[in-house]
Design an enzyme around this catalytic site. Structure first.
Site, short mmCIF file in Angstrom:
data_model
loop_
_atom_site.label_atom_id
_atom_site.label_comp_id
_atom_site.label_asym_id
_atom_site.label_seq_id
_atom_site.Cartn_x
_atom_site.Cartn_y
_atom_site.Cartn_z
N LYS A 67 -9.11 -8.30 -52.56
CA LYS A 67 -7.79 -7.85 -53.01
C LYS A 67 -7.82 -7.24 -54.40
CE LYS A 67 -5.61 -9.24 -49.29
NZ LYS A 67 -4.96 -8.31 -48.36
N SER A 91 -11.32 -17.49 -44.49
CA SER A 91 -11.19 -16.13 -43.93
C SER A 91 -12.56 -15.49 -43.75
CB SER A 91 -10.30 -15.27 -44.82
OG SER A 91 -10.79 -15.20 -46.14
#
Length: 345
Positions: free
Chosen positions: A48, A271
């Site tokens: 991110k 994840s």
């Protein structure tokens, strides 16, 4: 290792160009090779960081925001907020983030360390409550600007311009498949689009929580894979680019992440465990023999120390005394059981 003699002008110049590494020890039964794209090695340890930079830069170029004046606002599961927070700190923006209270303590601490203002919402009320809170903040915040990661074209754009080319170059153009978890969908769509333009035969696989497998026709539901499975289909997610979406359970994601630490020396979050588990499934298919599968590992494991993934280790560490021996029997045992199951499948 050869030392580099370059000094970056600021922290934003450190984003991207993350390494790839083969997965070697947890691939029993695989007929394809798996390489991990380690977004864990970004400046703030997650993929991110790329979109935090991209969304701010895009808004600046369009004249929508100004340092020292604009208040940036974002709905986030934490890592996007952190990606925005360190760049906001470096550029002189105030940042407000809204996130479900269920997300890890580490995320909240890191956000505050960068000076971000953090609002928490009831996890039971889902993304709807998060977005409602954002609307409330926009109404009462002068010069507020909502970056909208789920709808912002600058999200997939940065992956088309950087992540995809890095994978193509790093594999010497030999990548046969891309595997990415789907949160906003920016990584898989941006990188996948670039790779398919280089070679239309490249397969692009998304990964979603089995408990919230909406892309496979299921219903939204609670799960433990932070960062994936938002419970709706983001507008930037072009599903036509996906060859398949692989559902992975929270348990499998967490156990695979544990194995990656113990067997590969890669400390990652659930994840990344989900992306690895999906890549392993795909790598076992006979039609993928001798192919190269690249799986994106989105974030570093230290960001999850307070979560269920590290429950047993945390409890053992907290109970340690002077000169006591600390060996996580439960952690190793569950990983050994998991690996035996993988070998039998």
């Amino acid at each position: 290792m050869e030392a580099k003699c370059e000094i970056a002008n600021d922290v934003t110049e450190l984003i991207g160009n993350t390494p790839m590494v083969y997965i070697n020890k947890i691939v029993d039964g695989c007929v394809a090779r798996i390489a991990a794209k380690l977004e864990t090695m970004e400046p703030c340890s997650s993929v991110k960081d790329r979109i935090g930079y991209s969304m701010i830069k895009d808004a600046e170029e369009k004249g929508l925001i100004t340092p020292g004046k604009t208040v940036l606002i974002e709905a986030t599961g934490g890592n996007t907020g952190i990606g925005l927070a360190f760049i906001a700190a470096a550029k002189g923006y105030k940042l407000i983030v809204v996130m479900p209270a269920s997300y890890s303590l580490e995320r909240k601490i890191v956000l505050r360390a960068f000076g971000a203002e953090v609002y928490l919402t009831d996890p039971a009320k889902g993304i709807e409550r998060v977005l409602q809170k954002v609307d409330e903040l926009l109404e009462k915040t002068p010069n507020g600007h909502f970056l909208r990661q789920f709808d912002n074209p600058a999200n997939p754009k940065i992956h088309y311009e950087t992540t995809g080319p890095e994978i193509w170059k790093g594999s010497d153009g030999k990548v046969d498949a891309l595997v990415c978890g789907i949160g906003t969908g920016g990584t898989v769509i941006g990188a996948g689009k670039f790779l398919k333009e280089q070679n239309p035969n490249i397969k692009v696989y998304g990964v979603e929580p089995a408990e919230s497998a909406i892309l496979n026709g299921g219903s939204p539901g609670p799960h433990k894979i932070q960062g994936l499975g938002a419970g709706f289909i983001p507008s930037i997610l072009d599903v036509s680019l996906l060859d398949e979406v692989v559902p992975i359970s929270s348990e499998e994601a967490i156990e695979t992440a544990k194995l990656l630490a113990l067997k590969e020396g890669l400390l990652v979050g659930p994840s990344s465990g989900a992306a690895a588990a999906a890549a392993i499934q795909i790598a076992k298919r006979p039609e993928n023999a001798e192919k190269l599968i690249v799986s994106v590992f989105p974030s570093f494991g230290e960001r999850y120390l307070s979560t269920v993934m590290f429950d047993s280790l945390r409890q053992e560490a907290e109970s340690m005394t002077f000169e006591s021996r600390f060996e996580s029997v439960n952690w190793k045992k569950c990983c050994e059981i998991r690996q035996k199951k993988e070998g039998q499948s």
